[in-house]
Scaffold this active site. Structure first.
Site, PDB file in Angstrom:
ATOM      1  N   GLN A  15      -7.672 -79.775  -8.066  1.00  0.00           N
ATOM      2  CA  GLN A  15      -8.285 -79.297  -9.308  1.00  0.00           C
ATOM      3  C   GLN A  15      -9.733 -78.839  -9.015  1.00  0.00           C
ATOM      4  OE1 GLN A  15      -6.655 -82.725  -9.767  1.00  0.00           O
ATOM      5  NE2 GLN A  15      -4.871 -81.415  -9.782  1.00  0.00           N
ATOM      6  N   LYS A  41     -11.039 -64.663  -2.753  1.00  0.00           N
ATOM      7  CA  LYS A  41     -10.491 -63.576  -3.584  1.00  0.00           C
ATOM      8  C   LYS A  41     -11.499 -62.485  -3.917  1.00  0.00           C
ATOM      9  CE  LYS A  41      -6.503 -64.959  -5.906  1.00  0.00           C
ATOM     10  NZ  LYS A  41      -5.749 -65.513  -7.030  1.00  0.00           N
ATOM     11  N   ARG A  85      -4.540-101.743 -15.750  1.00  0.00           N
ATOM     12  CA  ARG A  85      -4.132-102.812 -14.816  1.00  0.00           C
ATOM     13  C   ARG A  85      -2.675-103.240 -14.978  1.00  0.00           C
ATOM     14  NH1 ARG A  85      -9.482-105.969 -16.278  1.00  0.00           N
ATOM     15  NH2 ARG A  85      -8.712-105.187 -18.255  1.00  0.00           N
ATOM     16  N   ASP A 112      -7.868 -74.022  -8.851  1.00  0.00           N
ATOM     17  CA  ASP A 112      -7.253 -72.768  -8.393  1.00  0.00           C
ATOM     18  C   ASP A 112      -8.236 -71.852  -7.680  1.00  0.00           C
ATOM     19  OD1 ASP A 112      -4.849 -73.589  -9.681  1.00  0.00           O
ATOM     20  OD2 ASP A 112      -5.711 -72.931 -11.574  1.00  0.00           O
ATOM     21  N   GLU A 113      -9.194 -72.435  -6.979  1.00  0.00           N
ATOM     22  CA  GLU A 113     -10.190 -71.632  -6.269  1.00  0.00           C
ATOM     23  C   GLU A 113      -9.679 -71.144  -4.914  1.00  0.00           C
ATOM     24  OE1 GLU A 113     -10.930 -74.625  -7.555  1.00  0.00           O
ATOM     25  OE2 GLU A 113     -12.546 -74.348  -9.010  1.00  0.00           O
ATOM     26  N   LYS A 149      -8.395 -73.495  -2.517  1.00  0.00           N
ATOM     27  CA  LYS A 149      -8.750 -74.565  -1.565  1.00  0.00           C
ATOM     28  C   LYS A 149      -7.726 -74.672  -0.439  1.00  0.00           C
ATOM     29  CE  LYS A 149      -8.833 -77.471  -5.014  1.00  0.00           C
ATOM     30  NZ  LYS A 149      -8.914 -76.611  -6.191  1.00  0.00           N
ATOM     31  N   THR A 153      -0.333 -80.254 -17.245  1.00  0.00           N
ATOM     32  CA  THR A 153       0.779 -79.713 -16.457  1.00  0.00           C
ATOM     33  C   THR A 153       2.090 -80.420 -16.806  1.00  0.00           C
ATOM     34  OG1 THR A 153       0.324 -81.270 -14.671  1.00  0.00           O
ATOM     35  CG2 THR A 153      -0.742 -79.121 -14.518  1.00  0.00           C
ATOM     36  N   ASN A 181       0.142 -82.316  -9.938  1.00  0.00           N
ATOM     37  CA  ASN A 181      -0.391 -81.292 -10.847  1.00  0.00           C
ATOM     38  C   ASN A 181      -1.051 -80.174 -10.047  1.00  0.00           C
ATOM     39  OD1 ASN A 181      -2.351 -83.123 -10.036  1.00  0.00           O
ATOM     40  ND2 ASN A 181      -3.434 -83.185 -11.986  1.00  0.00           N
ATOM     41  N   ARG A 191       2.123 -70.929 -15.476  1.00  0.00           N
ATOM     42  CA  ARG A 191       1.404 -70.444 -16.667  1.00  0.00           C
ATOM     43  C   ARG A 191       0.372 -69.394 -16.264  1.00  0.00           C
ATOM     44  NH1 ARG A 191      -1.078 -75.655 -19.381  1.00  0.00           N
ATOM     45  NH2 ARG A 191      -1.304 -76.254 -17.206  1.00  0.00           N
ATOM     46  N   GLY A 229      -1.563 -77.301  -7.073  1.00  0.00           N
ATOM     47  CA  GLY A 229      -0.685 -76.330  -6.427  1.00  0.00           C
ATOM     48  C   GLY A 229      -1.492 -75.581  -5.390  1.00  0.00           C
ATOM     49  N   HIS A 230      -1.243 -75.834  -4.123  1.00  0.00           N
ATOM     50  CA  HIS A 230      -2.007 -75.190  -3.059  1.00  0.00           C
ATOM     51  C   HIS A 230      -1.092 -74.225  -2.308  1.00  0.00           C
ATOM     52  CE1 HIS A 230      -4.884 -78.883  -3.217  1.00  0.00           C
ATOM     53  NE2 HIS A 230      -5.147 -77.997  -4.153  1.00  0.00           N
ATOM     54  N   THR A 231      -1.430 -72.935  -2.391  1.00  0.00           N
ATOM     55  CA  THR A 231      -0.562 -71.897  -1.829  1.00  0.00           C
ATOM     56  C   THR A 231      -1.041 -71.480  -0.441  1.00  0.00           C
ATOM     57  OG1 THR A 231      -0.246 -71.105  -4.078  1.00  0.00           O
ATOM     58  CG2 THR A 231       0.430 -69.614  -2.316  1.00  0.00           C
TER      59      THR A 231
HETATM   60  P1  IMP Z   1      -3.133 -82.739 -16.099  1.00  0.00           P
HETATM   61  O1  IMP Z   1      -3.883 -82.860 -14.805  1.00  0.00           O
HETATM   62  O2  IMP Z   1      -1.697 -82.346 -15.895  1.00  0.00           O
HETATM   63  O3  IMP Z   1      -3.293 -83.931 -16.976  1.00  0.00           O
HETATM   64  O4  IMP Z   1      -3.794 -81.516 -16.922  1.00  0.00           O
HETATM   65  C1  IMP Z   1      -5.100 -81.590 -17.442  1.00  0.00           C
HETATM   66  C2  IMP Z   1      -5.826 -80.251 -17.314  1.00  0.00           C
HETATM   67  O5  IMP Z   1      -6.089 -79.990 -15.934  1.00  0.00           O
HETATM   68  C3  IMP Z   1      -5.044 -79.047 -17.830  1.00  0.00           C
HETATM   69  O6  IMP Z   1      -5.958 -78.117 -18.379  1.00  0.00           O
HETATM   70  C4  IMP Z   1      -4.417 -78.470 -16.575  1.00  0.00           C
HETATM   71  O7  IMP Z   1      -4.118 -77.094 -16.703  1.00  0.00           O
HETATM   72  C5  IMP Z   1      -5.531 -78.721 -15.583  1.00  0.00           C
HETATM   73  N1  IMP Z   1      -5.049 -78.807 -14.211  1.00  0.00           N
HETATM   74  C6  IMP Z   1      -4.413 -79.838 -13.638  1.00  0.00           C
HETATM   75  N2  IMP Z   1      -4.154 -79.566 -12.347  1.00  0.00           N
HETATM   76  C7  IMP Z   1      -4.661 -78.355 -12.097  1.00  0.00           C
HETATM   77  C8  IMP Z   1      -4.739 -77.538 -10.925  1.00  0.00           C
HETATM   78  O8  IMP Z   1      -4.317 -77.916  -9.824  1.00  0.00           O
HETATM   79  N3  IMP Z   1      -5.360 -76.335 -11.075  1.00  0.00           N
HETATM   80  C9  IMP Z   1      -5.891 -75.943 -12.253  1.00  0.00           C
HETATM   81  N4  IMP Z   1      -5.846 -76.660 -13.360  1.00  0.00           N
HETATM   82  C10 IMP Z   1      -5.238 -77.870 -13.288  1.00  0.00           C
END
Ligand code: IMP
Length: 418
Positions: free
Chosen positions: A224, A331, A144, A14-15, A17, A130, A39, A303, A41-43
């Site tokens: 991530q 930011k 595999r 969430d930096e 990117k 997520t 998982n 969240r 989310g790029h805004t």
């Molecule tokens: P998963 O990737 O859904 O298995 O989640 C594993 C961990 O990575 C959790 O703490 C999530 O909140 C975190 N996470 C996964 N995707 C992101 C993202 O894009 N931004 C921030 N945290 C993430």
């Protein structure tokens, strides 16, 4: 000469990117995702309109950029179709612009159910995933028995593979997690239907990547952040892929020598979603203010994000892990209203991931708006000092500063393509 750039989140994701990729994509011909799945989310905010991408690379809003999903990405066909629909409803053309590696592994509906069941069973010690099925899909890849897009070439063999893997999933769901099972026949049919709709985007990405990286600028967009890396992050509170430089290599198959610059994307403070260690976290009014003023709500799950001061120790680790050459600081405007600003510079971590002897540096805030500033010299003096302090602590230049959510809210200190 072409310049191929890695963009990687320096902390826990969430930096910002997506925005930096979108800005740099003006000068690029390719944009590549190499790990993770929906998982992420790029805004992106363009002319006041917000687009949130999860799976499709952030260069997609540019007509001249080819967007590539590399083999290291795990793909949910439902999520992909949803995103394609959203983009097409905004009149964004994807034909001849979106390409997906035939070697990508699938996220099946049962992966999602397993992810959720697993977290529930872990209770208090859950990871805080997520809930998108990311971990279980990567588990099957390593075991595999995963399903790849290339498997859809032969539906007879595919059916056997899906029956086998789902038998195993259903056994776990029923007997270990005490959850309802997932219908194999229906899943198979819906997967085949969905695949037909996206088949035109699926290719062997290798020749395209070689061609693009030879001819002009290509952006490799991490998802991530470095501290969520399965090997180098705060295990087990991590995601299930290599979010660091190494993930680019395995997740695309290109040669390391093709990457000319590594840009660390870093927020002016630190956030984390989900559970796990966070030494500079602020469980007080300052943390609340960072969350409110920074709109720190997850783009994928909605969240609330945990907030704290900038953690330089993590940054230094990230610089090493990712061969970071320069930094894009995002930011900075969220710090506008703080009288005092701290930077976390050091701590010790015990076996339970509890940080001790946390050391901070403190500077005076600038108490002026930096929103929309486009020149470094127009930043308030104390904001300039903050930037320079980060540069001296990290021994890396700050190449770009983002001063607001819009594409135009940016200070380009250095042209990193030169
Ligand atoms: P998963 O990737 O859904 O298995 O989640 C594993 C961990 O990575 C959790 O703490 C999530 O909140 C975190 N996470 C996964 N995707 C992101 C993202 O894009 N931004 C921030 N945290 C993430």
């Amino acid at each position: 000469m072409s310049k191929n750039i890695l963009l990687i989140g320096t902390h826990w994701g969430d930096e910002g990117k997506g925005k930096i990729v979108d800005v740099l994509a003006d000068n690029a011909i390719g944009c590549v995702r190499f790990q993770g799945g929906h998982n992420a989310g790029h805004t992106l905010v363009i002319d006041g309109e917000t687009t949130i991408l999860h799976l499709i690379p952030s260069g997609i809003l540019h007509d001249n950029v080819k967007s590539i999903i590399g083999n290291g990405v795990v793909v949910s066909l439902d999520a992909l179709l949803q995103e394609i629909d959203d983009l097409e409803s905004k009149n964004i053309i994807l034909d001849n612009k979106l390409f997906i590696s035939e070697l990508c592994h699938l996220i099946l509906p049962s992966h999602k159910n397993l992810d959720i069941a697993k977290e529930e069973k872990l209770g208090k010690s859950s990871i805080g995933t997520t809930g998108r099925g990311i971990g279980p899909s990567y588990e099957d890849k390593v075991a595999r028995r995963g399903i790849r897009l290339i498997d859809f070439r032969n539906t007879k063999i595919l059916k056997d593979k899906i029956s086998n893997i789902m038998d195993y999933h259903n056994f776990l769901l029923k007997n270990y997690y005490n959850q309802p099972i997932v219908d194999v026949e229906k899943t198979f049919e819906s997967l085949v239907d969905n695949y037909e709709k996206i088949k035109k985007f699926v290719i062997d990405i290798k020749p395209l990547l070689l061609n693009l990286t030879n001819s002009s600028n290509v952006l490799f967009e991490g998802a991530q952040g470095a501290m969520l890396d399965i090997d180098h992050g705060t295990y087990p509170y991590v995601t299930s892929s290599n979010t660091t430089f190494a993930g680019l290599l395995s997740g695309t198959g290109i040669n390391v020598n093709r990457i000319n610059y590594s840009l660390g994307i870093m927020k002016a403070y630190t956030t984390r979603v989900g559970n796990g260690p966070f030494p500079s976290e602020l469980l007080n009014e300052i943390g609340d203010n960072l969350a409110n003023w920074g709109g720190e709500v997850g783009a994928t799950t909605g969240r609330a994000r945990r907030c704290g001061w900038l953690d330089i120790k993590v940054l230094k680790n990230s610089i090493e892990l990712n061969s970071i050459n320069g930094i894009a600081l995002t930011k900075i405007d969220v710090l506008d209203k703080f009288e005092k600003i701290k930077i976390c510079i050091d701590y010790d971590m015990d076996d339970n991931y509890t940080a001790r002897n946390i050391k901070f540096m403190e500077i005076n805030g600038w108490m002026k708006s930096t929103v929309g500033v486009t020149k470094f010299n127009n930043l308030p003096k104390n904001a300039q000092k903050y930037v320079e302090l980060i540069e001296s602590l990290s021994e890396r230049p700050i190449d770009l500063i983002s001063t607001g959510p819009s594409r135009n809210d940016i200070i380009e200190i250095k042209d990193i393509f030169v």
